[in-house]
Design an enzyme around this catalytic site. Structure first.
Site, short mmCIF file in Angstrom:
data_model
loop_
_atom_site.label_atom_id
_atom_site.label_comp_id
_atom_site.label_asym_id
_atom_site.label_seq_id
_atom_site.Cartn_x
_atom_site.Cartn_y
_atom_site.Cartn_z
CG HIS A 56 -63.41 -46.51 -43.27
ND1 HIS A 56 -62.66 -45.16 -42.07
CD2 HIS A 56 -63.36 -47.76 -41.89
CE1 HIS A 56 -62.98 -45.29 -40.98
NE2 HIS A 56 -62.81 -46.84 -40.29
CG ASP A 160 -59.07 -42.56 -40.30
OD1 ASP A 160 -59.52 -43.33 -40.34
OD2 ASP A 160 -59.22 -40.85 -41.62
CB ILE A 365 -68.50 -38.83 -48.49
CG1 ILE A 365 -66.85 -38.68 -48.04
CG2 ILE A 365 -69.04 -37.59 -49.65
CD1 ILE A 365 -66.86 -40.21 -48.14
CB THR A 366 -73.33 -37.62 -47.59
OG1 THR A 366 -73.19 -37.21 -45.82
CG2 THR A 366 -73.71 -38.87 -48.01
P1 NAP Z 1 -61.74 -32.49 -37.34
O1 NAP Z 1 -62.74 -33.14 -36.53
O2 NAP Z 1 -62.01 -30.71 -37.19
O3 NAP Z 1 -60.33 -32.58 -35.60
C1 NAP Z 1 -59.30 -31.31 -35.56
C2 NAP Z 1 -58.68 -32.15 -34.38
O4 NAP Z 1 -57.42 -30.92 -33.85
C3 NAP Z 1 -59.67 -30.82 -32.91
O5 NAP Z 1 -59.40 -32.38 -32.27
C4 NAP Z 1 -58.76 -30.74 -32.80
O6 NAP Z 1 -59.46 -30.33 -31.43
C5 NAP Z 1 -57.47 -30.29 -33.03
N1 NAP Z 1 -56.87 -28.95 -33.04
C6 NAP Z 1 -56.79 -27.98 -33.67
N2 NAP Z 1 -55.86 -27.19 -33.63
C7 NAP Z 1 -55.27 -27.62 -32.78
C8 NAP Z 1 -53.69 -27.27 -32.49
N3 NAP Z 1 -53.24 -26.17 -32.13
N4 NAP Z 1 -53.18 -27.89 -31.28
C9 NAP Z 1 -54.03 -28.76 -30.49
N5 NAP Z 1 -54.92 -29.69 -31.17
C10 NAP Z 1 -56.00 -29.27 -32.53
O7 NAP Z 1 -60.59 -32.21 -38.51
P2 NAP Z 1 -59.83 -33.34 -38.75
O8 NAP Z 1 -60.26 -34.92 -38.35
O9 NAP Z 1 -59.18 -33.32 -39.18
O10 NAP Z 1 -61.51 -34.48 -39.94
C11 NAP Z 1 -61.96 -33.33 -40.92
C12 NAP Z 1 -63.27 -33.87 -41.37
O11 NAP Z 1 -63.42 -34.17 -42.32
C13 NAP Z 1 -64.02 -33.69 -39.93
O12 NAP Z 1 -65.58 -33.66 -40.55
C14 NAP Z 1 -64.90 -35.43 -39.50
O13 NAP Z 1 -65.29 -35.76 -38.91
C15 NAP Z 1 -64.03 -35.78 -41.27
N6 NAP Z 1 -62.92 -37.31 -41.46
C16 NAP Z 1 -65.04 -37.80 -41.65
C17 NAP Z 1 -63.77 -39.36 -41.33
C18 NAP Z 1 -64.72 -40.87 -41.35
O14 NAP Z 1 -66.10 -41.01 -41.49
N7 NAP Z 1 -64.92 -41.26 -41.17
C19 NAP Z 1 -62.41 -39.61 -41.84
C20 NAP Z 1 -62.19 -38.72 -41.57
C21 NAP Z 1 -62.23 -37.36 -41.06
P3 NAP Z 1 -60.27 -28.61 -30.48
O15 NAP Z 1 -61.13 -29.51 -31.09
O16 NAP Z 1 -59.75 -28.27 -29.64
O17 NAP Z 1 -60.07 -27.46 -31.56
#
Ligand code: NAP
Length: 463
Positions: A56, A160, A365-366
């Site tokens: 990215h 990712d 990020i923003t």
């Molecule tokens: P996230 O968006 O909060 O996703 C976490 C995932 O883990 C959810 O699907 C959640 O399911 C699951 N989960 C949590 N506890 C679990 C468990 N005990 N067993 C099974 N599944 C579980 O977090 P993230 O992917 O780490 O991303 C963090 C932030 O960074 C987000 O806002 C994301 O959009 C951002 N980010 C953006 C980009 C991009 O724009 N390209 C790239 C990377 C990250 P439930 O919904 O059921 O809780």
């Protein structure tokens, strides 16, 4: 807020997006307030460098917005200084008029199931850090024996990780994937990637652009069971979320139509919804051999177990289930929320927190801008109320020098940056990252000696 006449100094701990949006806000609101940004690494930009996916590169261009802060904006970078080790928060509070914590959320949430300690299980902070060349994870050498990997979670980090595992060597060649990660992934062919969501497609946290990419990979084909896809988005969903989910369904449907193609594909990314991990299975020698999952369903919007289980034969499990702040020396942690304990960004008088360390990991990020601006306003408000008067950067430099620490300035980082770019250029890659701090410091030392030699030569030539 009227801070334009305020004088003073602010120390920001952490040079990721939250810290730098905050530095920018302080300078805009109070141009006479000096800002020092500390980072424990010699490299700035936090998650942009160590978290944003190596393919990215467009997203990483956000650093172009941050660079001018250091080159012409009056903000100083002081890298390679570990707060809590080289200098304490309490000392910084005595040196600066206000201190702002912007250290992100660097720890992995745990599944809390048996087998999580087996070799071959990685949290996303570690796994993503490793493939991004973060020095903390340079020695990870993850076990990716192939041919199958489970990626737990339905957020963008899970996408990712799945995508990076699915890249062809040619696709990877245009990224800044760390060299060791490149080698491991090229050596071990992953054929099946299981992307596990404990809830359904309507509840998945994927954003549309990231989900779309999963259908555009050279050798990987997404696999989706058409029967699991709902016909429509429920009316009860808030409109903004409904739009995202509708677009995601519009992508998942054509994915589901690619099943025949998937059969012969080199790599398959299986979207397995309604599967909650229950145990990571071992091979008897301490390594992962499988993942036991329970099939779930939603009853009145709540996750409910069915008692039906199945197991996946995998050699690696990467959990992408969210991050939490790690304990920071001298600061209270809110264990429940996984953040530095704070009330609306206030940790204590003159001590503030912003970004993921304040509100947990969320958004692009923003999305860190709002809390960064809050912290800037709080700091300026504090300086206005107290009158400031602390010494700031000069006494900090003295203190660090007395302790024998070698702080890294922005020009030093620019040397590291130039060298990484030059090393990558031969292979057509955006950069070839240094993954060990010692190597970065050795480069700077070599540069310093070369500059001294050049100076001596020019001095000798002049006499
Ligand atoms: P996230 O968006 O909060 O996703 C976490 C995932 O883990 C959810 O699907 C959640 O399911 C699951 N989960 C949590 N506890 C679990 C468990 N005990 N067993 C099974 N599944 C579980 O977090 P993230 O992917 O780490 O991303 C963090 C932030 O960074 C987000 O806002 C994301 O959009 C951002 N980010 C953006 C980009 C991009 O724009 N390209 C790239 C990377 C990250 P439930 O919904 O059921 O809780």
């Amino acid at each position: 807020m009227g801070g334009s006449g305020v004088r003073g100094n602010v120390c920001i701990i952490g040079s990721g997006p939250a810290g730098l949006y905050c530095a920018d806000a302080v300078r805009r609101l109070a141009p006479q307030v000096a800002v020092d940004v500390l980072d424990r690494l010699p490299t700035p930009y936090g998650l942009v460098r160590g978290g944003v996916a190596p393919d990215h590169q467009k997203t990483k261009r956000v650093v172009r917005q941050f660079e001018p802060l250091f080159t012409e904006g009056g903000v100083r970078f002081i890298g390679n200084v570990s707060v809590g080790h080289d200098v304490d928060v309490s000392e910084l509070r005595r040196l600066y008029d206000a201190v702002i914590i912007a250290v992100g959320a660097a720890g992995d949430r745990q599944l809390g199931i048996p087998g999580e300690d087996l070799s071959g299980v990685y949290g996303s902070a570690a796994f993503v850090g490793w493939y991004n060349g973060h020095p903390d994870f340079a020695h990870l050498e993850p076990r990716v024996p192939g041919p199958a990997v489970a990626v737990v979670g339905n957020g963008n980090v899970a996408l990712d990780v799945a995508r990076i595992l699915a890249l062809t060597p040619e696709e990877a060649a245009h990224t800044d994937l760390a060299r060791p990660a490149h080698a491991v992934l090229a050596r071990h062919a992953v054929r099946d990637i299981y992307l596990l969501g404990r809830r359904g497609p309507l509840e998945a946290a994927f954003t549309t652009a990231e989900l779309r990419e999963m259908g555009e990979l050279r050798q990987a084909v997404p696999v989706v069971d058409p029967a699991i896809l709902p016909d429509h988005v429920p009316d009860t969903m808030p409109p903004r979320e409904a739009r995202r989910v509708k677009r995601n369904l519009e992508l998942l449907r054509p994915f589901a139509a690619r099943r025949a193609e998937a059969e012969t594909a080199a790599v398959r990314v299986h979207f397995l919804f309604h599967r909650a991990p229950r145990a990571i299975l071992g091979d008897g020698r301490g390594a992962v051999s499988g993942l036991l999952v329970e099939h779930t369903r939603l009853v009145d919007g709540r996750l409910s177990n069915t008692g039906v289980t199945s197991s996946l034969s995998v050699g690696t499990v990467v959990t992408c289930i969210g991050y939490r702040a790690v304990p920071f020396p001298g600061l209270p942690l809110d264990e429940q929320r996984g953040v530095i304990a704070n009330t609306d960004g206030v940790v204590a008088d003159g001590l503030y927190v912003c970004g993921w360390a304040r509100h947990g990991p969320r958004g692009v990020i923003t999305a860190n801008r709002a809390s960064a601006r809050d912290a800037a306003e709080q700091a300026i408000g504090h300086i206005t109320a107290t009158g400031g008067g602390h010494g700031g950067g000069a006494p900090l430099e003295k203190l660090l020098a007395a302790r024998g620490y070698r702080a890294v300035c922005f020009e030093d980082w620019q040397r590291i940056d130039a060298e990484e770019r030059a090393r990558g250029e031969g292979d057509g890659r955006p950069r070839d990252k240094f993954i060990h701090v010692a190597d970065m410091l050795a480069l700077l030392e070599e540069n310093r000696r070369a500059a001294e030699r050049a100076e001596r030569r020019s001095g000798a030539g002049g006499t």
